[in-house]
Structure formats: C-alpha cells, structure tokens
Design a protein around this motif. Structure first.
Motif, PDB file in Angstrom:
ATOM      1  N   SER A 194      30.095  27.073  22.962  1.00 37.74           N
ATOM      2  CA  SER A 194      31.488  27.275  23.356  1.00 37.74           C
ATOM      3  C   SER A 194      31.546  28.543  24.183  1.00 37.74           C
ATOM      4  CB  SER A 194      32.397  27.413  22.133  1.00 37.74           C
ATOM      5  OG  SER A 194      32.550  26.172  21.499  1.00 37.74           O
ATOM      6  N   THR A 195      32.116  28.425  25.366  1.00 40.76           N
ATOM      7  CA  THR A 195      32.236  29.572  26.260  1.00 40.76           C
ATOM      8  C   THR A 195      33.700  29.996  26.336  1.00 40.76           C
ATOM      9  OG1 THR A 195      32.435  28.143  28.202  1.00 40.76           O
ATOM     10  CG2 THR A 195      30.207  28.829  27.569  1.00 40.76           C
ATOM     11  N   GLY A 196      34.019  30.871  27.277  1.00 44.60           N
ATOM     12  CA  GLY A 196      35.359  31.424  27.389  1.00 44.60           C
ATOM     13  C   GLY A 196      36.414  30.413  27.769  1.00 44.60           C
ATOM     14  N   LYS A 197      37.570  30.587  27.131  1.00 44.18           N
ATOM     15  CA  LYS A 197      38.708  29.731  27.473  1.00 44.18           C
ATOM     16  C   LYS A 197      39.282  30.170  28.820  1.00 44.18           C
ATOM     17  CE  LYS A 197      41.310  32.525  24.246  1.00 44.18           C
ATOM     18  NZ  LYS A 197      41.894  32.600  22.950  1.00 44.18           N
ATOM     19  N   ARG A 198      40.197  29.389  29.350  1.00 49.03           N
ATOM     20  CA  ARG A 198      40.744  29.636  30.692  1.00 49.03           C
ATOM     21  C   ARG A 198      41.309  31.051  30.844  1.00 49.03           C
ATOM     22  NH1 ARG A 198      43.018  25.580  34.584  1.00 49.03           N
ATOM     23  NH2 ARG A 198      42.082  24.210  33.050  1.00 49.03           N
ATOM     24  N   SER A 199      41.982  31.557  29.820  1.00 51.09           N
ATOM     25  CA  SER A 199      42.604  32.880  29.910  1.00 51.09           C
ATOM     26  C   SER A 199      41.599  34.022  29.743  1.00 51.09           C
ATOM     27  CB  SER A 199      43.717  33.018  28.865  1.00 51.09           C
ATOM     28  OG  SER A 199      43.193  32.852  27.559  1.00 51.09           O
ATOM     29  N   THR A 200      40.421  33.722  29.195  1.00 55.60           N
ATOM     30  CA  THR A 200      39.365  34.734  29.009  1.00 55.60           C
ATOM     31  C   THR A 200      38.022  34.097  29.383  1.00 55.60           C
ATOM     32  OG1 THR A 200      39.235  34.126  26.672  1.00 55.60           O
ATOM     33  CG2 THR A 200      40.579  36.059  27.231  1.00 55.60           C
ATOM     34  N   HIS A 220      34.195  29.190  13.621  1.00 59.18           N
ATOM     35  CA  HIS A 220      34.700  27.919  14.169  1.00 59.18           C
ATOM     36  C   HIS A 220      33.559  26.915  14.291  1.00 59.18           C
ATOM     37  CE1 HIS A 220      33.183  27.763  18.356  1.00 59.18           C
ATOM     38  NE2 HIS A 220      33.294  29.081  18.363  1.00 59.18           N
ATOM     39  N   ARG A 221      33.932  25.652  14.474  1.00 56.57           N
ATOM     40  CA  ARG A 221      32.968  24.565  14.666  1.00 56.57           C
ATOM     41  C   ARG A 221      33.358  23.740  15.897  1.00 56.57           C
ATOM     42  NH1 ARG A 221      29.857  26.694  11.638  1.00 56.57           N
ATOM     43  NH2 ARG A 221      29.653  26.409   9.419  1.00 56.57           N
ATOM     44  N   ARG A 222      33.974  24.397  16.865  1.00 53.68           N
ATOM     45  CA  ARG A 222      34.476  23.696  18.055  1.00 53.68           C
ATOM     46  C   ARG A 222      33.501  23.783  19.217  1.00 53.68           C
ATOM     47  NH1 ARG A 222      40.197  25.470  19.393  1.00 53.68           N
ATOM     48  NH2 ARG A 222      40.027  23.657  20.734  1.00 53.68           N
ATOM     49  N   PHE A 223      32.219  23.697  18.934  1.00 56.03           N
ATOM     50  CA  PHE A 223      31.210  23.794  19.986  1.00 56.03           C
ATOM     51  C   PHE A 223      31.370  22.615  20.938  1.00 56.03           C
ATOM     52  CE2 PHE A 223      29.668  25.940  16.189  1.00 56.03           C
ATOM     53  CZ  PHE A 223      29.609  27.228  16.692  1.00 56.03           C
ATOM     54  N   GLY A 224      31.223  22.915  22.218  1.00 58.76           N
ATOM     55  CA  GLY A 224      31.473  21.925  23.257  1.00 58.76           C
ATOM     56  C   GLY A 224      32.835  22.120  23.904  1.00 58.76           C
TER      57      GLY A 224
END
Length: 144
Positions: free
Chosen positions: A56-62, A108-112
C-alpha cells in the motif's frame, strides 16, 4: 560554437527512472522496484526477480514520491509521527528519502490500496524478509 547539451537532471522523470531500471537490470546488484499503479514491490538481483508482494502506497492527498533513491537507514522499530498520525513501534523501517520509508504495517490489512501518508506499507512478515535482504545503499526505484 558547440551545441549546448541538457544535463541529465532535466530529462523527464520517466526517462531517468527507465534508464536507472535498465542499468540495474544489467548488473548483479540488489534493488527494489515499487510500481504505484499496480501497488506492487519487487525485490531484484540484477534482472532476476527474487520476491514480489502487494503493498500500500500513498493516498491521493499524501502521494508516494516517484524517482530513484537508495536505502539511507534501517530501524528494527521506529515511531512515525505526522499530521493526523502517531504510530509507535513501526517494524522493519527502511528510510529511502527524507521521511519516506518502506516498512511493516500492523494497523491495516488493505494492501493493494493506496492508504499511507506516502510510505510503502508491507505486511509485517514481508517487511521482515525485505529488511533482512536489503542493506543501506540498496537502490529503490518508485514509478507509476
């Protein structure tokens, strides 16, 4: 009068990244590739992929910064703080540019899915493997 040649730093970012990846694949050096579009990390030894995982990488705002970097420091556990977060005992942290790091994420477990503040989040077991495999100086290539 000789023609003026643009320095390499003025090349488009994509050309620099592509050139660095080709150079690394023609070596026997260990290096890490982060594909932001696919949310994948691949550990390479030259042109041979040796480990591939979903991250999981940075979200749009970060967003996660794209470019070519190298592991600057490694920390078995690290506290990470920033606007809106304060996380103790972040495992297997490897900083590669300023406050940007590759590290385990136990919260978290939201990888991808891009969910971080710009770092590269891995499941803890995967971050342990990568931490033990990589060393300070290992190249990191982040691209879309």
């Amino acid at each position: 009068m000789s023609a003026w040649v643009k320095p390499a730093l003025t090349q488009p970012q994509g050309a620099i990244i592509s050139s660095k990846m080709q150079e690394l694949q023609q070596s026997d050096q260990r290096w890490i590739q982060i594909d932001l579009t696919k949310q994948r990390l691949i550990a390479w030894e030259g042109s041979k992929p040796v480990y591939a995982i979903v991250v999981s990488t940075g979200k749009r705002s970060t967003p996660t910064r794209i470019g070519t970097f190298a592991i600057k420091s490694k920390h078995r556990y690290n506290r990470m703080r920033g606007e809106g977060y304060d996380v103790p005992n972040v495992p297997y942290t490897m900083y590669y540019y300023g406050g940007y790091a590759i590290h385990g994420a136990y919260w978290h477990r939201r990888f991808g899915t891009p969910v971080s503040h710009g770092c590269i989040n891995l499941a803890v077991n995967h971050s342990k493997w990568l931490y033990n495999w990589a060393s300070v100086g290992t190249p990191v290539v982040v691209h879309k």
